[in-house]
Design an enzyme around this catalytic site. Sequence first.
Site, PDB file in Angstrom:
ATOM      1  N   ARG A  91      17.131  -2.763  -5.285  1.00  0.00           N
ATOM      2  CA  ARG A  91      18.492  -3.263  -5.652  1.00  0.00           C
ATOM      3  C   ARG A  91      19.500  -3.589  -4.554  1.00  0.00           C
ATOM      4  O   ARG A  91      20.575  -4.007  -4.787  1.00  0.00           O
ATOM      5  CB  ARG A  91      19.146  -2.414  -6.492  1.00  0.00           C
ATOM      6  CG  ARG A  91      18.190  -2.408  -8.052  1.00  0.00           C
ATOM      7  CD  ARG A  91      19.152  -1.974  -9.332  1.00  0.00           C
ATOM      8  NE  ARG A  91      20.209  -1.264  -8.964  1.00  0.00           N
ATOM      9  CZ  ARG A  91      20.925  -0.821 -10.050  1.00  0.00           C
ATOM     10  NH1 ARG A  91      21.240  -1.919 -10.994  1.00  0.00           N
ATOM     11  NH2 ARG A  91      22.029   0.023  -9.936  1.00  0.00           N
ATOM     12  N   ASP A  92      19.062  -3.125  -3.298  1.00  0.00           N
ATOM     13  CA  ASP A  92      20.264  -3.441  -2.182  1.00  0.00           C
ATOM     14  C   ASP A  92      19.536  -3.930  -1.035  1.00  0.00           C
ATOM     15  O   ASP A  92      19.988  -3.380   0.073  1.00  0.00           O
ATOM     16  CB  ASP A  92      21.116  -2.084  -2.057  1.00  0.00           C
ATOM     17  CG  ASP A  92      22.440  -2.421  -1.253  1.00  0.00           C
ATOM     18  OD1 ASP A  92      22.717  -3.531  -1.267  1.00  0.00           O
ATOM     19  OD2 ASP A  92      23.116  -1.676  -0.725  1.00  0.00           O
ATOM     20  N   VAL A  93      18.598  -4.386  -0.995  1.00  0.00           N
ATOM     21  CA  VAL A  93      18.031  -5.157   0.409  1.00  0.00           C
ATOM     22  C   VAL A  93      18.841  -6.032   0.803  1.00  0.00           C
ATOM     23  O   VAL A  93      19.120  -6.981   0.296  1.00  0.00           O
ATOM     24  CB  VAL A  93      16.384  -5.585  -0.091  1.00  0.00           C
ATOM     25  CG1 VAL A  93      15.857  -6.214   1.099  1.00  0.00           C
ATOM     26  CG2 VAL A  93      15.472  -4.867  -0.836  1.00  0.00           C
TER      27      VAL A  93
END
Length: 205
Positions: A91-93
């Site tokens: 969720r935070d690439v």
Amino acid sequence: RVLHPHHQSDRSKRERFLFGAWIMGLLKHPHIAELYSVDERSASCVLKYYPNGTLYDAVINGTVSATSALKSILDIGSALMEAHRLGIVHRDVKPDNILLGENNQAVLIDFDLSFMVSDSDRRQSQFSTRYYSGIYSAPEMAAPEQPTTISADIYSLAMTAMFCISGAPLSMAAERGEVLQEMGLSPELRDLFMSAIAADPAERP
């Protein structure tokens, strides 16, 4: 890594930080940062040292070629495949969450916003839109009522690849199709990117 002093008294941020560390420890993959230890009292963890900094800085400073940067994307893609196989969505690439080690080997860090699909309803409800990471985040990340799936990671990885090709920060205001057109990509590659960053998660690969 140490949780910022301003957040030490925030129970939710401490839990999220420690959960992210636990996930990194769970995942054993050459392109996921190696975790040595975790200290719950100080909300800190010790990772292997990666001397070449973030992918973002390397691209902006021109210390990696576009070819090398795109190889990093493939490497991180393999790391995400392993995470997804275990039911974990990052969720935070984004370029700031990719570190480069010796020979610019890429590793993924910061699983603080991740969740396990089996625990998705509880964990997703804990994370509001204030954790939305801007241009690299899939549109559904800004809609709390819409569930987040592995498609969000596909979107973020594609946007990170676009950043690597452009060699400059991407604009929030720019239309994605125009940005890809300016990159001079082949029609086939442009179509692949457009599907990977489709607004509808169901339309992504």
